[in-house]
Write a protein that holds these residues in place. Structure first.
Motif, PDB file in Angstrom:
ATOM      1  N   THR A 128      -5.248  23.750 -53.685  1.00  0.00           N
ATOM      2  CA  THR A 128      -4.805  23.957 -55.070  1.00  0.00           C
ATOM      3  C   THR A 128      -5.371  25.251 -55.635  1.00  0.00           C
ATOM      4  OG1 THR A 128      -4.681  21.565 -55.368  1.00  0.00           O
ATOM      5  CG2 THR A 128      -4.727  22.921 -57.352  1.00  0.00           C
ATOM      6  N   GLY A 129      -6.692  25.479 -55.340  1.00  0.00           N
ATOM      7  CA  GLY A 129      -7.288  26.742 -55.800  1.00  0.00           C
ATOM      8  C   GLY A 129      -6.615  27.949 -55.164  1.00  0.00           C
ATOM      9  N   SER A 188     -11.565  11.686 -48.539  1.00  0.00           N
ATOM     10  CA  SER A 188     -12.406  12.634 -49.289  1.00  0.00           C
ATOM     11  C   SER A 188     -12.220  14.051 -48.764  1.00  0.00           C
ATOM     12  CB  SER A 188     -13.870  12.208 -49.178  1.00  0.00           C
ATOM     13  OG  SER A 188     -14.065  10.915 -49.699  1.00  0.00           O
ATOM     14  N   GLU A 189     -12.208  14.173 -47.401  1.00  0.00           N
ATOM     15  CA  GLU A 189     -11.991  15.495 -46.820  1.00  0.00           C
ATOM     16  C   GLU A 189     -10.614  16.056 -47.200  1.00  0.00           C
ATOM     17  OE1 GLU A 189     -12.945  18.917 -44.713  1.00  0.00           O
ATOM     18  OE2 GLU A 189     -14.184  17.220 -45.375  1.00  0.00           O
ATOM     19  N   ARG A 212      -3.638  28.025 -54.016  1.00  0.00           N
ATOM     20  CA  ARG A 212      -2.288  28.153 -54.590  1.00  0.00           C
ATOM     21  C   ARG A 212      -2.347  28.841 -55.946  1.00  0.00           C
ATOM     22  NH1 ARG A 212       1.756  23.138 -56.139  1.00  0.00           N
ATOM     23  NH2 ARG A 212       3.406  24.411 -57.056  1.00  0.00           N
ATOM     24  N   ALA A 243      -7.304  19.442 -50.360  1.00  0.00           N
ATOM     25  CA  ALA A 243      -6.239  19.567 -51.367  1.00  0.00           C
ATOM     26  C   ALA A 243      -6.705  20.385 -52.560  1.00  0.00           C
ATOM     27  CB  ALA A 243      -5.795  18.181 -51.813  1.00  0.00           C
ATOM     28  N   ARG A 244      -8.005  20.142 -52.980  1.00  0.00           N
ATOM     29  CA  ARG A 244      -8.517  20.953 -54.087  1.00  0.00           C
ATOM     30  C   ARG A 244      -8.602  22.428 -53.690  1.00  0.00           C
ATOM     31  NH1 ARG A 244     -12.016  16.435 -54.829  1.00  0.00           N
ATOM     32  NH2 ARG A 244     -13.661  17.499 -53.623  1.00  0.00           N
ATOM     33  N   ALA A 245      -9.071  22.664 -52.423  1.00  0.00           N
ATOM     34  CA  ALA A 245      -9.129  24.059 -51.967  1.00  0.00           C
ATOM     35  C   ALA A 245      -7.731  24.673 -51.923  1.00  0.00           C
ATOM     36  CB  ALA A 245      -9.797  24.121 -50.588  1.00  0.00           C
ATOM     37  N   GLU A 269      -8.948  15.236 -49.819  1.00  0.00           N
ATOM     38  CA  GLU A 269      -8.986  15.598 -51.244  1.00  0.00           C
ATOM     39  C   GLU A 269      -9.663  16.948 -51.447  1.00  0.00           C
ATOM     40  OE1 GLU A 269     -10.465  13.654 -55.478  1.00  0.00           O
ATOM     41  OE2 GLU A 269     -10.868  12.644 -53.568  1.00  0.00           O
ATOM     42  N   ARG A 270     -10.774  17.164 -50.679  1.00  0.00           N
ATOM     43  CA  ARG A 270     -11.441  18.463 -50.781  1.00  0.00           C
ATOM     44  C   ARG A 270     -10.506  19.590 -50.342  1.00  0.00           C
ATOM     45  NH1 ARG A 270     -13.822  21.892 -47.586  1.00  0.00           N
ATOM     46  NH2 ARG A 270     -13.481  20.579 -45.740  1.00  0.00           N
TER      47      ARG A 270
END
Length: 462
Positions: A269-270, A259-260, A272, A265-267, A262-263
């Protein structure tokens, strides 16, 4: 128990269903030869259990099925039914539960015969014993066929006895007696086999006792083994349970880590996406910096070419300076010679003046030498003017290079946050320009040295 009806269907000449009603009293069947009177008697024998094809005047039992005629096709089966009136309940025990008994025998090609009593499938032996208990049957003397009267007259006493026993109603007892004798002989045979088996079992008793002890030991060991297996399975279960708990804990940790991640990775991605949004201006600045860098590289190449030309000019000037130094030394020597000559001439002139006339030729020779020295001095002044022009051109190129360097530094300062490579290239270009400046400074020093040397030469010439 009395016959009441005979039904034929596909039996020999009776191709269509035919019912023969047997009423109380005498029932007669009259007809010419070949009309089927004997077929009625054979049908009665057949339904009561006759199994001999010769008694049916055929080669096989399937010959009782209608074989076909010119106008009628052959049948695939034959069926004969006999209806018995059992209102007096004289039938055997197994068939004495109704007032009527319907006995049906059906034969099908390539399938054999089947018997039914009151729509229930029975064996042929059951039907034969049913009629034997009623003192009749397929072989009853009451069923008189063609030529049987002559056979009875000429019969032996044994055959006559059978007729008398049937008339007395004890033929079924003889049938059952015969079956009982067969069963007794079978029982005697079984008892003999039992004795043999007992002897065999007696010989096997010791072996069985040993096997029993082994079996008891096997059960005891098996119980211990099952207990040990139970303990082993319990231990393995405990280990598996502990491993399961550890795995669940690890799974929870991994899930939290996932989960961490993934979080993050989302950050990422943002970030990026934001970086991609800011990337086009940077790419434009990179393109501009690349163009500027290319221009600077071209200018650096031009400066390198100018530096090479300046170096060549400096080398040429140094050669000329060396030549001028040599000329200066030579002129100095010549001046010294001229000075000594002038002194000598002055002395001579003094002497001549003192002596008077006659010395004009010596004066003319000194004048020619003075003119030659003046011409040499004029040439040295021309060379000095050329060197001065070369120094002026080099100074102009140096100023142009400084302006280009300032422009490049300004452009690189504006784009240094967007492109590290351009900054590095600009630094390399700055280093090249610095080298060029050092070379130019060296050239200026050499030029100043040459100018000083020329001035010294000119002063020496003066």
């Amino acid at each position: 128990m009395r016959f009441s009806k005979l039904r034929l269907n596909g039996f020999k000449s009776f191709v269509d269903p035919t019912d023969l009603i047997i009423a109380d009293g005498l029932t007669g069947v009259v007809g010419p030869n070949g009309c089927g009177k004997s077929n009625l008697l054979e049908a009665l024998r057949w339904v009561m259990g006759e199994n001999r094809p010769t008694a049916m005047r055929g080669d096989g039992m399937e010959d009782v099925i209608f074989a076909g005629a010119a106008s009628r096709p052959a049948r695939n089966f034959a069926e004969v039914g006999l209806h018995l009136d059992n209102s007096d309940r004289m039938a055997p025990t197994g068939f004495n539960d109704s007032d009527t008994i319907d006995i049906v025998r059906r034969i099908t090609r390539d399938a054999g015969s089947a018997y039914k009593v009151n729509t229930r499938d029975v064996r042929a032996r059951d039907v034969q014993m049913l009629f034997a208990d009623a003192s009749t049957g397929a072989h009853s003397p009451a069923l008189v066929r063609q030529g049987q009267i002559a056979e009875l007259i000429n019969a032996k006493p044994k055959s006559r006895r059978r007729i008398l026993e049937e008339a007395a109603g004890i033929s079924g007892l003889y049938q059952r007696r015969h079956e009982a004798e067969l069963k007794l002989r079978g029982a005697e045979t079984n008892l003999a086999r039992v004795d043999d088996v007992i002897e065999q079992l007696a010989s096997q008793l010791a072996s069985l006792a040993r096997q029993a002890r082994q079996a008891a030991r096997y059960r005891e060991i098996g119980g211990q083994l099952r207990h040990a297996e139970g303990l082993l399975l319990y231990l393995r279960w405990r280990e598996a349970e502990d491993a399961r708990i550890a795995a669940e804990t690890e799974l929870a940790d991994r899930t939290r880590a996932a989960s961490e991640a993934e979080r993050l990775a989302r950050a990422a991605t943002g970030a990026r996406a934001k970086a991609e949004e800011t990337l086009p201006p940077l790419r434009e600045e990179e393109a501009v910096a690349a163009a500027v860098l290319q221009r600077i590289q071209v200018q650096i190449g031009a400066l390198d070419e100018e530096e090479r030309r300046a170096t060549a000019a400096i080398e040429t000037l140094q050669a000329r300076i060396a030549q001028l130094e040599a000329d200066r030394e030579r002129e100095t020597a010549l001046n010294e010679d001229a000075g000594s000559t002038l002194q000598a001439l002055d002395a001579e002139e003094t002497d001549l003046n003192d002596a008077g006339e006659g010395f004009e030729a010596a004066i003319e020779a000194a004048s020619v030498e003075a003119h030659d020295a003046a011409r040499i001095l004029q040439d040295r002044e021309g060379d000095l003017s050329q060197l001065t022009e070369d120094v002026a051109r080099l100074a102009a190129r140096h100023q142009s290079a400084e302006r280009l360097l300032e422009d490049a530094q300004t452009t690189l300062t504006r784009n240094e946050d967007g492109e590290a490579k351009a900054a590095a290239d600009a630094e390399a270009a700055t280093g090249d320009l610095t080298s060029a400046e050092a070379a130019f400074t060296t050239a200026e020093a050499a030029l100043a040295t040459a100018t000083t040397a020329a001035a010294a030469a000119e002063q020496a010439l003066v």
